[in-house]
Scaffold this active site. Structure first.
Site, short mmCIF file in Angstrom:
data_model
loop_
_atom_site.label_atom_id
_atom_site.label_comp_id
_atom_site.label_asym_id
_atom_site.label_seq_id
_atom_site.Cartn_x
_atom_site.Cartn_y
_atom_site.Cartn_z
CG ASP A 8 -17.29 -3.82 38.52
OD1 ASP A 8 -16.71 -3.08 39.34
OD2 ASP A 8 -18.43 -4.29 38.74
CE1 TYR A 9 -12.34 -9.07 36.72
CE2 TYR A 9 -10.36 -8.54 35.48
CZ TYR A 9 -11.45 -9.37 35.71
OH TYR A 9 -11.62 -10.50 34.95
#
Length: 652
Positions: free
Chosen positions: A331-332
């Site tokens: 979830d970058y």
């Protein structure tokens, strides 16, 4: 997509412990200055040329007026919890801002008195993954109609229920020649899901085109709505172009002989876009492909998710792209807005795009080509052991500037305010797979440093061209994350005994996911050594850090708690030598720092945390400079009081 915090993540803290861009011509000091875009100028530098408020007198700032928007949801009655994240813009002598319920207000900038309000009447009980939030509007001046004609100045808003609305800046009435009586539906996208597909950031405007992205819920399904970016005619609302960050998700996209088509969605632009008017370029930051924590159904790099992309404003033509994270499993997102500036590099003026990521990395790219200005190298990273997953063998590491947030944490470094807390944290860290930055999710559970809020998030950064300094606020919150086989998912959920562990099914994928931030059990402070939030100034001429200081406190009334609080809500800088920022969680202070030294030189207590980016303006020569911040609390931090205040400060 953006995620703040699970409810109650800091529940026990207080109770348990005793160079100029070349696109804008700035006026001389004192002649007045608007704030026409979310980031002041079209390229999002967040730099004001005003200096009436400065290092010498900022300590005397007082509240000039407070405006109450009236829209608050505590999360009951079927509605999501709200936060106040708007950054007003000042155009034509009027402040325009939005509320958590997507109402648009026009306010007198000197008195704080309402001029008009428009209510789009969104469905407040929608399943919006981000809660009820909105970050602002965009403005456009139509040069065709005569002055004084309706809708010559248009205010554009995108809504949680996926509409683009055009309002008359003078009256707040819908522009009837735009779409269907002033609005168009944005729901016509592949795999649209009501609520899961929504909008939180203002659109971008370039010439006579309005460009919109979208927010798409994380982790829900393998196949989520398309993250398509679209541009509409600012007068008529007609679709002018669209661009897909990921290839079409259908059987035609399958590689011959490879069997079933890959399945994904999102890769969407949920953060703020910026534009270069002279180059006719729109710069688009994109988020992760779905689902976030398992990529076995979306093999390859997943371009152009997790990227910054330059598109031609008139046509939507792809000009260049740079991917910050390959095949994202953490979830970058590219959550921070791009920032356009001109830097001195190797003796030349170089127009650049500065782009940060939740990893804590800053990338400096040539604005015309996307080529790195400071070198970037592909380095080997830890590899997955999850069946069916194929992680990227390398990731792009910039050689400069250095990372602005911690990227590793060992069990020996575990922190706690008491020996007992420290031992709990050490045991939690020791139980996880921990191979450093980009450790992939595992069935056992992996350490993610930074966690999924960053590093950098939508707060972004501000650039001071006088000192070549980029000022950025970052978080230091390590997280546990991993995956669970689909056939064991509900059993794991039913038998979970770990407080704060967030489960999501990732329907359609062979693995669900789990994650939580790592806190000590007794006093609920992070397991990483403090500070847990910092403010950093990066010298963009040399690619080095000039200064870094803790930002705020998780327990402002308790000196025993170390300084440095996580923050969501970014900085601005001014010619008066100031960095102005709120944003800190739990901590309700609005602060000013000396941009050259990082010294805190003023703070004022707000009605609630200012989870937004401030702005500043002076409406006329000889008039007062005002600084405005939205203070309503962060929607995901239930320990903060909720409020509905827009607060303006000025000198006595």
């Amino acid at each position: 997509m953006a995620r703040t915090f699970v409810a109650g993540m800091v529940a026990l803290v207080c109770a348990a412990i005793p160079g100029a861009m070349g696109q804008s011509s700035y006026p001389a000091n004192g002649s007045g200055d608007d704030w026409r875009y979310y980031g002041h100028d079209a390229g999002g530098m967040r730099y004001s040329p005003l200096a009436q408020i400065n290092r010498e007198n900022v300590a005397t700032l007082k509240v000039a007026w407070t405006f109450h928007v009236g829209d608050i949801s505590d999360g009951s009655g079927g509605k999501k919890r709200s936060g106040l994240e708007t950054t007003p813009i000042l155009v034509d002598g009027t402040l325009y801002l939005t509320t958590a319920f997507n109402r648009v207000f026009a306010i007198d900038p000197e008195t704080g008195k309402q001029r008009w309000v428009y209510d789009p009447m969104i469905e407040l009980a929608g399943e919006y993954g981000d809660g009820l939030i909105n970050r602002g509007v965009a403005a456009w001046l139509d040069p065709a109609p005569a002055k004084g004609k309706p809708c010559r100045r248009r205010i554009f808003e995108t809504t949680q229920d996926a509409r683009l609305i055009a309002l008359d800046g003078a009256t707040g009435e819908p522009c009837l020649d735009f779409g269907n009586h002033g609005q168009i539906s944005l729901r016509d996208v592949p795999r649209y899901i009501p609520g899961n597909y929504h909008m939180t950031s203002p659109p971008a405007v370039i010439d006579d085109v309005v460009v919109v992205g979208s927010a798409i819920d994380d982790n829900s399904h393998a196949e989520m709505p398309s993250g398509v970016v679209r541009a509409f005619d600012a007068r008529t609302g007609a679709l002018r172009w669209k661009w897909e960050p990921l290839p079409p998700n259908d059987s035609a996209s399958a590689t011959p002989g490879a069997g079933k088509a890959w399945r994904t969605g999102a890769g969407n632009a949920w953060s703020v876009m910026v534009v270069d008017l002279e180059r006719d370029l729109v710069f688009v930051p994109t988020g992760s492909a779905s689902p976030d924590y398992y990529g076995g159904l979306r093999p390859g790099d997943d371009k152009w998710a997790n990227s910054v992309v330059a598109l031609r404003g008139k046509t939507g033509e792809f000009v260049w792209g740079f991917q910050l994270v390959h095949h994202d499993l953490w979830d970058y997102d590219t959550a921070s807005p791009p920032l356009l500036a001109t830097l001195q590099h190797d003796g030349k003026n170089v127009p650049v795009v500065i782009q940060g990521n939740k990893t804590g990395f800053l990338y400096v790219l040539n604005r015309d080509t996307g080529a790195p200005v400071f070198p970037v190298e592909e380095r080997p990273v830890p590899q997955t052991d999850v069946p069916g997953e194929v992680s990227s063998p390398t990731q792009p590491f910039p050689l400069a500037p250095p990372a602005v947030a911690p990227q590793k944490l060992s069990a020996e470094q575990a922190w706690g305010i008491t020996p007992e807390d420290r031992e709990v944290c050490r045991e939690r860290l020791q139980s996880l797979r921990n191979d450093g930055l980009f450790t992939p999710p595992s069935v056992r559970g992996s350490l993610s440093v930074p966690g999924n809020v960053g590093g950098m998030n939508w707060s972004g950064y501000a650039y001071d061209p006088q000192n070549s300094l980029l000022v950025v606020n970052t978080n230091n919150l390590p997280a546990k994350m991993g995956v669970i086989a689909a056939d064991k998912y509900w059993d794991a959920v039913d038998h979970n005994t770990e407080p704060g562990l967030d489960y999501t099914q990732q329907t359609g994928a062979p693995f669900g996911m789990f994650r939580s931030f790592l806190f000590a059990k007794a006093h609920h402070l992070p397991c990483a050594p403090p500070p847990w939030g910092t403010l950093t100034a990066v010298d963009m001429a040399t690619g080095t850090i000039r200064w870094q200081v803790p930002l705020g406190s998780l327990a402002p009334s308790k000196p025993v708690v170390p300084q440095g609080a996580p923050s969501l809500g970014g900085p601005i800088v001014t010619a008066g030598g100031l960095v102005l920022i709120a944003g800190t969680m739990i901590d309700r202070s609005f602060r000013a720092f000396d941009v050259e030294t990082g010294q805190e030189i003023w703070k004022a207590k707000l009605p609630s945390s200012g989870g937004a980016t401030p702005m500043t303006y002076q409406t006329r020569k000889g008039g007062k400079q005002f600084v405005v911040i939205a203070a309503g609390g962060h929607r995901g931090v239930t320990e903060e009081p909720q409020d509905d205040s827009i607060v303006a400060f000025t000198l006595p």
